[in-house]
Design a protein around this motif. Structure first.
Motif, short mmCIF file in Angstrom:
data_model
loop_
_atom_site.label_atom_id
_atom_site.label_comp_id
_atom_site.label_asym_id
_atom_site.label_seq_id
_atom_site.Cartn_x
_atom_site.Cartn_y
_atom_site.Cartn_z
N SER A 69 -5.81 1.15 -10.81
CA SER A 69 -6.95 0.55 -11.52
C SER A 69 -7.04 -0.94 -11.22
N LEU A 70 -5.89 -1.60 -11.15
CA LEU A 70 -5.89 -3.02 -10.78
C LEU A 70 -6.38 -3.20 -9.35
N LEU A 71 -5.93 -2.33 -8.45
CA LEU A 71 -6.36 -2.40 -7.05
C LEU A 71 -7.88 -2.25 -6.93
N ALA A 72 -8.46 -1.41 -7.78
CA ALA A 72 -9.89 -1.13 -7.70
C ALA A 72 -10.77 -2.23 -8.29
N ALA A 73 -10.19 -3.09 -9.09
CA ALA A 73 -10.97 -4.15 -9.73
C ALA A 73 -11.34 -5.21 -8.70
N SER A 74 -12.61 -5.51 -8.59
CA SER A 74 -13.08 -6.42 -7.55
C SER A 74 -12.60 -7.85 -7.75
N HIS A 75 -12.26 -8.22 -8.96
CA HIS A 75 -11.85 -9.62 -9.21
C HIS A 75 -10.32 -9.79 -9.24
N ARG B 29 -6.81 -10.12 -7.30
CA ARG B 29 -6.28 -10.51 -6.00
C ARG B 29 -4.79 -10.19 -5.96
N LEU B 30 -4.42 -9.41 -4.95
CA LEU B 30 -3.01 -9.08 -4.75
C LEU B 30 -2.80 -8.67 -3.31
N ASP B 31 -1.57 -8.54 -2.93
CA ASP B 31 -1.24 -8.11 -1.56
C ASP B 31 -1.42 -6.59 -1.52
N ARG B 32 -2.62 -6.16 -1.17
CA ARG B 32 -2.97 -4.74 -1.23
C ARG B 32 -2.07 -3.87 -0.37
N ALA B 33 -1.75 -4.32 0.82
CA ALA B 33 -0.90 -3.51 1.70
C ALA B 33 0.49 -3.32 1.10
N ALA B 34 1.05 -4.37 0.53
CA ALA B 34 2.37 -4.27 -0.09
C ALA B 34 2.31 -3.37 -1.33
N VAL B 35 1.23 -3.49 -2.10
CA VAL B 35 1.08 -2.65 -3.29
C VAL B 35 0.96 -1.18 -2.89
N GLU B 36 0.19 -0.90 -1.86
CA GLU B 36 0.06 0.49 -1.38
C GLU B 36 1.41 1.03 -0.90
N ALA B 37 2.20 0.17 -0.24
CA ALA B 37 3.53 0.59 0.20
C ALA B 37 4.42 0.91 -1.00
N GLY B 38 4.33 0.07 -2.04
CA GLY B 38 5.09 0.33 -3.26
C GLY B 38 4.65 1.60 -3.95
N LEU B 39 3.34 1.81 -4.01
CA LEU B 39 2.81 3.03 -4.63
C LEU B 39 3.22 4.29 -3.87
N ALA B 40 3.26 4.20 -2.55
CA ALA B 40 3.66 5.36 -1.75
C ALA B 40 5.08 5.80 -2.10
#
Length: 150
Positions: free
Chosen positions: A71-77, A79-90
């Motif tokens: 939900s945080l990733l989807a929020a347009s406002h 800002r985070l390191d999306r690639a690192a977050v996706e790696a953590g989520l995986a």
């Protein structure tokens, strides 16, 4: 509510209050500040702490934690390191620790070729995701640490 030009950096406790709402006054203030902000910066250590707190303190299931982070990733406002977050989520969604995925990702970004650890579960899950890994062993030939996951 109109977003103002303020960019905030959210501490872990702000995200926890907004998500858990166990302290009504703090939850309301956390939600208000986050709604008003033009942009919310969420550093990786905050997300690692958030996962730990939600799992260990509040007993959230890993799937629910992953949904909150998505939900945080989807929020347009936000800002985070999306690639690192996706790696953590995986890694989290595979049954492991969010932080291990983040660490492996950042290590690769910094030029590390191989993720090394005494944590058998982390090494196994990361290897299954195509990350070069090495399980370290104690002097007695056995892995020195067996992770039970987050």
């Amino acid at each position: 509510m109109e977003r103002r030009g303020l960019t905030i950096t959210a501490d872990t406790n702000v995200l926890v209050r907004a998500l858990v709402a166990d302290e009504p006054a703090q939850a309301a203030e956390a939600s208000r500040v986050m709604r008003k902000a033009a942009s919310i910066a969420i550093p990786l250590p905050v997300l690692c702490e958030l996962v730990w707190v939600l799992k260990r303190i509040y007993g959230f299931a890993k799937g629910d934690i992953a949904s909150a982070i998505r939900s945080l990733l989807a929020a347009s406002h936000v800002r985070l390191d999306r690639a690192a977050v996706e790696a953590g989520l995986a890694v989290l969604e595979a049954g492991g620790d969010f932080a291990d995925g983040v660490i492996a990702h950042q290590g690769q970004w910094l030029g590390g070729d191989t993720f090394v650890s005494f944590d058998r579960q982390a090494v196994t899950l990361l290897r299954e995701q195509g990350v070069a890994t090495q399980l370290l062993r104690s002097r007695h030939g056995e892995p020195a640490f067996f992770s039970g996951g987050e």
